[in-house]
Design a protein around this motif. Structure first.
Motif, PDB file in Angstrom:
ATOM      1  N   LEU A   1      39.693  -3.907  57.398  1.00 47.34           N
ATOM      2  CA  LEU A   1      39.013  -4.081  56.116  1.00 47.34           C
ATOM      3  C   LEU A   1      37.782  -4.968  56.274  1.00 47.34           C
ATOM      4  CD1 LEU A   1      38.992  -3.687  53.008  1.00 47.34           C
ATOM      5  CD2 LEU A   1      40.364  -5.784  52.859  1.00 47.34           C
TER       6      LEU A   1
ATOM      7  N   ALA B   1      44.090  -4.884  48.745  1.00 50.13           N
ATOM      8  CA  ALA B   1      43.451  -4.335  47.552  1.00 50.13           C
ATOM      9  C   ALA B   1      42.742  -5.435  46.768  1.00 50.13           C
ATOM     10  CB  ALA B   1      44.486  -3.637  46.674  1.00 50.13           C
ATOM     11  N   ARG B   2      43.376  -6.603  46.687  1.00 51.28           N
ATOM     12  CA  ARG B   2      42.744  -7.722  45.979  1.00 51.28           C
ATOM     13  C   ARG B   2      41.466  -8.161  46.685  1.00 51.28           C
ATOM     14  NH1 ARG B   2      45.120 -12.295  46.118  1.00 51.28           N
ATOM     15  NH2 ARG B   2      46.931 -11.844  47.437  1.00 51.28           N
TER      16      ARG B   2
ATOM     17  N   LYS C   1      49.736  -7.114  47.395  1.00 49.04           N
ATOM     18  CA  LYS C   1      48.545  -6.279  47.568  1.00 49.04           C
ATOM     19  C   LYS C   1      47.312  -7.092  47.979  1.00 49.04           C
ATOM     20  CE  LYS C   1      50.122  -2.744  44.318  1.00 49.04           C
ATOM     21  NZ  LYS C   1      50.520  -1.807  45.392  1.00 49.04           N
TER      22      LYS C   1
ATOM     23  N   HIS D   1      43.093  -5.874  39.562  1.00 49.86           N
ATOM     24  CA  HIS D   1      43.389  -7.276  39.851  1.00 49.86           C
ATOM     25  C   HIS D   1      42.450  -8.241  39.133  1.00 49.86           C
ATOM     26  CE1 HIS D   1      46.154  -5.815  42.892  1.00 49.86           C
ATOM     27  NE2 HIS D   1      45.191  -5.033  43.348  1.00 49.86           N
TER      28      HIS D   1
ATOM     29  N   ARG E   1      39.468  -6.354  48.641  1.00 47.47           N
ATOM     30  CA  ARG E   1      38.423  -5.340  48.455  1.00 47.47           C
ATOM     31  C   ARG E   1      37.774  -5.481  47.074  1.00 47.47           C
ATOM     32  NH1 ARG E   1      37.288  -0.483  50.785  1.00 47.47           N
ATOM     33  NH2 ARG E   1      39.190  -0.531  52.067  1.00 47.47           N
ATOM     34  N   GLU E   2      38.601  -5.606  46.051  1.00 48.31           N
ATOM     35  CA  GLU E   2      38.090  -5.714  44.687  1.00 48.31           C
ATOM     36  C   GLU E   2      37.296  -7.005  44.496  1.00 48.31           C
ATOM     37  OE1 GLU E   2      40.085  -6.023  40.261  1.00 48.31           O
ATOM     38  OE2 GLU E   2      41.058  -4.729  41.758  1.00 48.31           O
TER      39      GLU E   2
END
Length: 341
Positions: A179, A114-115, A111, A139, A117-118
């Protein structure tokens, strides 16, 4: 188009004449200087050391690996660098690959989008310093769930110089590029070909179109690293770059997962990349380098005599690139300043 100096990460020892190159870049009117990290030298320390001798040029990381530090630790380093440089720091981030993330840092790779973005969200919260930093994860949860139960949300003691400190992302795949356009202020393509500009414009446009996108296209920086080899013999100039491309296509990743390999496949070099990778993984590194076609080198590098390099620059001028990050000698830096600035 602007120019930057890309020093990169160290090999077995610090790069020779790096401080001299940084000073020359500032004197020539370069916009920025950049350091990197892999699994040896870090990115922040050399940048602070060499940057302390400068007054104007911007200082950036291209790039800092997410798995090397927690988001708050990276934010601390970034706000410190920004204060020390009087507001000249740019934070460049990237996920790296599974071999480094899991093999060197001992962190899970899945991921990555997702990592990322966070991670960026938490860094921005630290820099904004509007409230105590809390993250629900999954995360990078803050405070850490479980443990002693004594952890509490905190806010940076140090006030950031610039709450909107620019963050650039390294990205190769289309989803990651989109992203970057959505959540970042700039993008580092490690292998960029102006002849395939549409491959990049489409995912960038997708990111810019998302609700809450941070930047408009005209505000966004695109900063590829470009190697420049000046030589009257084009083949000899290309020879200088073939081992590097063979390393990234064949050895910087696994057979099953190699993002650099995928980039060249998207450019139309699937057969060539497959042969290079096979030779490299078989331990035939010299043959892998020899298998790199000159056209592949010319896609992403500027090689050949001065006149050819001058002519080839026109394609870069017409692309989405805003800053060309050069891996080059001092003499070549001077030539590029003459041709571009």
């Amino acid at each position: 188009m602007k120019l930057g100096l890309h020093i990169g990460y160290w090999g077995a020892a610090p790069p020779p004449r790096a401080a001299e190159m940084v000073a020359e870049a500032e004197a020539l009117g370069f916009d920025s200087v950049w350091t990197a990290e892999s699994w040896g030298s870090d990115a922040f320390t050399p940048l602070a050391w060499w940057g302390s001798q400068t007054t104007r040029i911007r200082l950036g990381t291209d790039l800092v690996q997410l798995s090397a530090r927690t988001p708050t630790a990276t934010a601390m380093a970034a706000l410190t660098m920004d204060h020390l440089s009087a507001g000249r720091f740019i934070l460049g981030l990237g996920v790296s690959g599974p071999q480094v993330v899991e093999g060197w840092y001992g962190q899970p790779f899945p991921k990555p989008l997702a990592r990322t973005r966070e991670y960026v969200e938490i860094v921005r919260k630290v820099l904004a310093r509007e409230e105590r930093v809390v993250s629900s994860g999954p995360h990078y949860p803050l405070p850490f769930p479980g443990g002693t139960g004594l952890g509490k949300p905190l806010r940076s003691i140090t006030h950031p110089l610039r709450p909107d400190l620019p963050i650039y992302l390294g990205a190769e795949g289309p989803k990651n590029v989109a992203l970057a356009a959505e959540v970042a202020d700039g993008w580092f393509p490690i292998f960029y070909s102006p002849r395939h500009d549409r491959l990049y414009r489409e995912p960038l446009a997708q990111g810019f179109a998302r609700p809450g996108a941070r930047r408009k296209p005209e505000e966004f920086e695109v900063c590829p690293t470009v190697s420049v080899v000046v030589d009257d013999d084009v083949e000899r100039a290309a020879d200088a770059m073939r081992p590097m491309l063979a390393l990234y296509i064949g050895g910087m990743g696994a057979r099953e997962v190699n993002f650099h390999f995928d980039v060249f496949c998207r450019m139309g070099y699937e057969a060539e990349a497959g042969r290079i990778q096979q030779l490299y993984l078989d331990g035939r590194k010299d043959e892998a380098a020899a298998a790199v076609p000159t056209s592949m080198v010319e896609e992403i590098c500027l090689v050949g005599p001065r006149e050819k390099i001058r002519d080839d620059l026109s394609a870069w001028d017409e692309s989405v690139v805003t800053t060309m990050l050069l891996g080059a000698s001092i003499d070549t830096m001077r030539l590029m300043a003459e041709l571009v600035l």
